[in-house]
Enzyme design. Structure first.
Site, PDB file in Angstrom:
ATOM      1  N   GLY A  17       0.818  -1.130  -0.084  1.00 24.98           N
ATOM      2  CA  GLY A  17      -0.017  -0.003  -0.038  1.00 24.98           C
ATOM      3  C   GLY A  17       0.694   1.445  -0.068  1.00 24.98           C
ATOM      4  N   LEU A  18       0.193   2.397  -0.080  1.00 25.20           N
ATOM      5  CA  LEU A  18       0.980   3.622  -0.205  1.00 25.20           C
ATOM      6  C   LEU A  18       1.665   3.870   1.288  1.00 25.20           C
ATOM      7  CD1 LEU A  18      -1.847   5.722  -1.707  1.00 25.20           C
ATOM      8  CD2 LEU A  18       0.073   5.049  -2.704  1.00 25.20           C
ATOM      9  N   SER A  19       2.555   4.875   0.956  1.00 26.31           N
ATOM     10  CA  SER A  19       3.337   5.161   2.390  1.00 26.31           C
ATOM     11  C   SER A  19       2.447   6.002   3.154  1.00 26.31           C
ATOM     12  CB  SER A  19       4.415   6.373   1.655  1.00 26.31           C
ATOM     13  OG  SER A  19       5.026   6.788   2.995  1.00 26.31           O
ATOM     14  N   GLY A  20       2.164   5.589   4.488  1.00 23.31           N
ATOM     15  CA  GLY A  20       1.477   6.183   5.468  1.00 23.31           C
ATOM     16  C   GLY A  20       0.223   5.458   5.412  1.00 23.31           C
ATOM     17  N   SER A  21      -0.231   4.660   4.629  1.00 23.76           N
ATOM     18  CA  SER A  21      -1.301   3.676   4.693  1.00 23.76           C
ATOM     19  C   SER A  21      -1.631   2.737   5.979  1.00 23.76           C
ATOM     20  CB  SER A  21      -1.496   2.857   3.572  1.00 23.76           C
ATOM     21  OG  SER A  21      -0.400   1.779   3.585  1.00 23.76           O
ATOM     22  N   GLY A  22      -0.547   2.629   6.750  1.00 21.74           N
ATOM     23  CA  GLY A  22      -0.572   1.783   7.826  1.00 21.74           C
ATOM     24  C   GLY A  22      -0.053   0.282   7.753  1.00 21.74           C
ATOM     25  N   LYS A  23       0.834   0.184   6.946  1.00 16.80           N
ATOM     26  CA  LYS A  23       1.386  -1.337   6.487  1.00 16.80           C
ATOM     27  C   LYS A  23       2.206  -1.687   7.768  1.00 16.80           C
ATOM     28  CE  LYS A  23       3.504   0.069   2.920  1.00 16.80           C
ATOM     29  NZ  LYS A  23       3.227   1.513   3.292  1.00 16.80           N
ATOM     30  N   SER A  24       3.185  -0.971   8.064  1.00 16.29           N
ATOM     31  CA  SER A  24       4.254  -1.290   9.180  1.00 16.29           C
ATOM     32  C   SER A  24       3.296  -1.468  10.485  1.00 16.29           C
ATOM     33  CB  SER A  24       5.480  -0.397   9.239  1.00 16.29           C
ATOM     34  OG  SER A  24       6.164  -0.609   8.190  1.00 16.29           O
ATOM     35  N   SER A  91       5.897  -1.773  -2.529  1.00 13.80           N
ATOM     36  CA  SER A  91       5.972  -2.590  -3.526  1.00 13.80           C
ATOM     37  C   SER A  91       4.970  -2.244  -4.728  1.00 13.80           C
ATOM     38  CB  SER A  91       5.684  -3.895  -3.160  1.00 13.80           C
ATOM     39  OG  SER A  91       4.554  -4.266  -2.109  1.00 13.80           O
TER      40      SER A  91
END
Length: 182
Positions: A17-24, A91
């Site tokens: 997902g986009l940067s800041g989407s909450g992946k980590s 990615s």
């Protein structure tokens, strides 16, 4: 043999997902829940990959592809070792995610699309990257001047702008339980 020893299936949860989407954030919270349930796991993200294994790579399309290829190979090793690996990487290219899927056996790659509108990601902007990209200080920033190719058929979609972290974790855990991964 290693799965039997671990007492659970081994697989990759590929958070994209986009940067800041909450992946980590979600990946780490899922990892904690798995750990609490005695499921061996490890999180791979920009903090432990880009500063070590992939510190020689930039952000060109070619370097992004190589970054994901290397992460895929490391993920495969974790799966072979009988562990669950959670990856949290933008990615941005479908082909790169497909390459990683192809490295693994059926049932070992679970694509989790962490869907969040770009305007919400910009509001969160934990590292100030969107602001820098908008000012032209960062080039080739995904979602601004570099594309993000949304997954066509992810195994799971979580919408972090609509659910709490806890709600997202519950969605992932329920998915894994419903498919007998855990």
């Amino acid at each position: 043999m290693r799965r039997k020893q671990s007492g659970h299936h081994s697989f990759v949860l590929w958070f994209t997902g986009l940067s800041g989407s909450g992946k980590s954030t979600v990946a780490n919270a899922v990892a904690q829940e798995l750990y609490n349930n005695k499921i061996k796991n490890y999180v791979l993200d920009g903090d432990n990959i880009r500063h070590g294994l992939n510190k020689d790579l930039g952000f060109s399309d070619e370097d992004r592809t190589e970054n994901i290829r290397r992460i895929g190979e490391v993920s495969k090793l974790f799966v072979d070792a009988g562990q669950v690996v959670l990856t949290a990487f933008i990615s941005p290219f479908k082909a790169d995610r497909g390459l990683v899927r192809d490295l693994l056996e059926d049932g070992e790659f679970i694509e989790v699309y962490v869907k969040c509108p770009v305007d919400e990601c910009e509001k969160r902007d934990p590292k100030g990257l969107y602001e820098k990209a908008r000012k032209g200080l960062i080039r080739d920033f995904t979602g601004i001047d570099s594309p993000y190719e949304e997954p066509s058929n992810p195994e799971l979609v979580i919408e972090t702008n609509l659910s709490s972290v806890e709600g997202c974790v519950e969605q992932v855990i329920q998915f894994l339980q419903s498919r007998n991964y855990i």
